[in-house]
Design a protein around this motif. Structure first.
Motif, PDB file in Angstrom:
ATOM      1  N   THR A   1       0.806  -1.250  -0.125  1.00  0.00           N
ATOM      2  CA  THR A   1       0.070   0.049  -0.031  1.00  0.00           C
ATOM      3  C   THR A   1       1.160   1.117   0.051  1.00  0.00           C
ATOM      4  N   SER A   2       0.251   2.202  -0.529  1.00  0.00           N
ATOM      5  CA  SER A   2       0.902   3.605  -0.482  1.00  0.00           C
ATOM      6  C   SER A   2      -0.130   4.658   0.065  1.00  0.00           C
ATOM      7  N   ALA A   3       0.175   5.087   1.114  1.00  0.00           N
ATOM      8  CA  ALA A   3      -0.648   6.315   1.794  1.00  0.00           C
ATOM      9  C   ALA A   3      -1.898   5.424   2.220  1.00  0.00           C
ATOM     10  N   GLY A   4      -1.741   4.183   2.408  1.00  0.00           N
ATOM     11  CA  GLY A   4      -3.031   3.468   2.937  1.00  0.00           C
ATOM     12  C   GLY A   4      -3.904   2.637   1.906  1.00  0.00           C
ATOM     13  N   ALA A   5      -3.490   2.909   0.709  1.00  0.00           N
ATOM     14  CA  ALA A   5      -4.434   2.600  -0.568  1.00  0.00           C
ATOM     15  C   ALA A   5      -3.526   1.479  -1.396  1.00  0.00           C
ATOM     16  N   VAL A   6      -4.069   0.456  -2.007  1.00  0.00           N
ATOM     17  CA  VAL A   6      -3.402  -0.342  -2.741  1.00  0.00           C
ATOM     18  C   VAL A   6      -2.505   0.192  -3.896  1.00  0.00           C
ATOM     19  N   SER A   7      -1.275  -0.287  -3.888  1.00  0.00           N
ATOM     20  CA  SER A   7      -0.197   0.287  -4.825  1.00  0.00           C
ATOM     21  C   SER A   7       0.544  -0.765  -5.855  1.00  0.00           C
ATOM     22  N   ALA A   8       0.257  -1.992  -5.149  1.00  0.00           N
ATOM     23  CA  ALA A   8       0.881  -3.231  -5.846  1.00  0.00           C
ATOM     24  C   ALA A   8       0.625  -4.495  -5.088  1.00  0.00           C
TER      25      ALA A   8
END
Ligand SMILES: Cc1cc2nc3c(=O)[nH]c(=O)nc-3n(C[C@H](O)[C@H](O)[C@H](O)COP(=O)(O)OP(=O)(O)OC[C@H]3O[C@@H](n4cnc5c(N)ncnc54)[C@H](O)[C@@H]3O)c2cc1C
Length: 451
Positions: A199-206
């Motif tokens: 996650t990035s800033a809490g959201a899915v990133s990979a």
């Protein structure tokens, strides 16, 4: 010698070739190549999204290739009927899956009275509960049963019946839809377990797979019996248990019924190869595991009503489950790589009993011989309803899981609904009944910082 393109000899599962190189990025990564995952992939690819399916084993090799193949309205919860109607349409529509080699056909399905005490009253009250949907389900008289399903030794007194119910071939359906999704540009990676979500800033990133990282803004977890464990590592507590069903198949038999039937201690479905699936609907094994105790409160109502048909078992599976890690890091071997395909041994006693009861009830079946058998774990949610929707704790994470023992028939609709929710399209049916947030345990859980 077996070739990569040969069907699996036991399940008759058609192979789907894996991509070679792991894509570095996609709009959506789908975890799990069962009927829910491949259906969602098809819809997403058709809408122009770049999609990768990561499957730890083979396409359709767990529940979606191990089931009876029934696609039914009969005795389905009223809240699922609109989604099932969409599924039936998608199975048939040549613009969706109707022109694919899924083996789908309309046969009618009958549940006979006399299976369990009080079942006629249950059938009647179910018929009332779905009257408004106009799906055409009704009770059959003894005379109608004799016409539609001839050959009974002692004619059954009644049955609940839906003319438009049907079946598809589990060995063909998920692979056929996966191949069609591939044709639309979806990438399929088999032997490719997803270990975790980044996650990035809490959201899915990979997602981090055993073969590397795929950057993506959205993930659909369609992991069947593994979804709870996967989410647990992210800190999300999805209440889900597994039960085990056994399936036997017979040698081909000419002149026997096309209709699928559930009776007392037997059930059957004709296969495209002319043989029959023969098993028992009411002989599911509930293997106790550490989760059975952890989730006792969530499942108490289901266990109380299901005790007539569930067979409790405490055995080696408890130890196997207890040994599987619940927490891991993305650079570690995960449970998904340790178990590429969950393939439990079938309960041969249940299958012998099914064959005996069937031959007594419909003597034509006495001419068949066993031609194979397998077991399959089934994921079950506390209310036996699917879990389809956003996991709002991690923006970008969506679920299509918990199809609870009747998700093969519902799979096309489940995949379509998941694709709608994920892309922000108007949902094909009201998704409220399937929301993961309906479970207090799920709603209260918070993702781990490193998820
Ligand atoms: C014996 C039996 C009889 C049944 N009979 C019927 C029936 O007649 N009609 C009906 O409608 N339903 C039936 N069902 C239920 C039906 O098969 C399931 O509801 C449906 O197939 C579930 O589909 P799915 O895609 O959610 O899960 P699955 O088919 O189990 O697919 C999930 C996939 O996710 C993969 N996966 C999990 N975690 C990861 C990970 N981390 N990385 C990569 N891959 C992962 C798994 O390997 C698996 O292939 C039956 C089931 C069984 C076992």
């Amino acid at each position: 010698m077996r070739h990569e393109t040969d069907p699996d000899p036991v399940l008759g599962l058609r192979p789907v070739r894996s991509g070679h190189d792991l894509p570095s990025a996609a709009d959506v990564v789908i975890i799990g190549g069962g009927i829910a995952g491949v259906s969602a992939a098809w819809h997403l690819a058709r809408r122009g999204f770049s999609v990768v399916i990561c499957e730890k084993g083979r396409i359709g090799a767990e529940q979606s290739g191990r089931n009876w193949g029934w696609c039914r309205f009969t005795l389905r919860h009223p809240a699922e009927i609109p989604l099932m109607r969409q599924s039936m349409q998608d199975w048939r529509d040549p613009e969706v899956f109707g022109s694919l080699d899924t083996g789908f056909r309309t046969t009618g399905i009958a549940y006979l009275t006399g299976r369990n005490p009080g079942d006629e009253a249950l059938y009647q009250s179910w018929l009332k509960s779905v009257e408004a949907f106009g799906i055409g389900s009704r009770m059959l008289s003894a005379r109608e049963i004799a016409q539609k399903i001839p050959g009974a030794a002692v004619p059954p007194s009644g049955a609940v019946w839906t003319e438009t119910d049907g079946c598809a071939e589990p060995g063909r359906a998920a692979p056929a839809i996966a191949l069609a999704a591939q044709g639309l540009g979806a990438r399929i990676m088999t032997d490719c377990a997803v270990r975790s979500i980044e996650t990035s800033a809490g959201a899915v990133s990979a997602v981090i797979t055993e073969k590397g990282r795929i950057a993506c803004a959205a993930v659909l977890l369609a992991g069947g019996i593994w979804s709870r464990r996967f989410l647990g590592n992210c800190g999300i507590d999805l209440p889900m248990l597994s039960v085990m069903g056994s399936v036997g198949i017979t040698t081909p038999l000419a002149g026997a019924p096309e209709v699928s039937v559930a009776g007392r201690r037997f059930g059957w479905r004709k296969r495209l190869d002319g043989g029959y699936v023969v098993s028992q609907a009411d002989a599911t094994i509930f293997d106790l595991t550490p989760d059975s105790f952890r989730l006792l409160g969530d499942f108490r109502p289901m266990i109380a009503t299901g005790l007539k048909t569930l067979r409790l078992r405490l055995g080696w599976h408890f130890v196997e489950e207890a040994r599987l890690p619940r927490r891991w890091n993305a650079d570690e071997i995960t449970p998904f790589e340790r178990c590429r395909i969950a393939a439990p041994a079938p309960n041969e006693k249940v299958l012998r009993e099914a064959r005996q009861c069937l031959s007594q009830a419909w003597p034509v079946f006495a001419a068949t011989r066993p031609a194979g058998s397998w077991g399959g774990y089934i994921d079950v949610s506390p209310d036996a309803m699917p879990v389809i929707g956003a996991a709002s704790q991690i923006p970008g994470l969506f679920l299509a899981t918990g199809l609870s023992g009747h998700g093969f028939g519902l799979g096309p609709g489940a995949g379509r609904l998941a694709a709608d929710l994920l892309t922000g399209a108007a949902p094909v049916v009201d998704p409220a009944a399937f929301s993961p947030g309906r479970f207090a345990r799920f709603a209260a859980s918070r993702p781990r910082a490193s998820a």
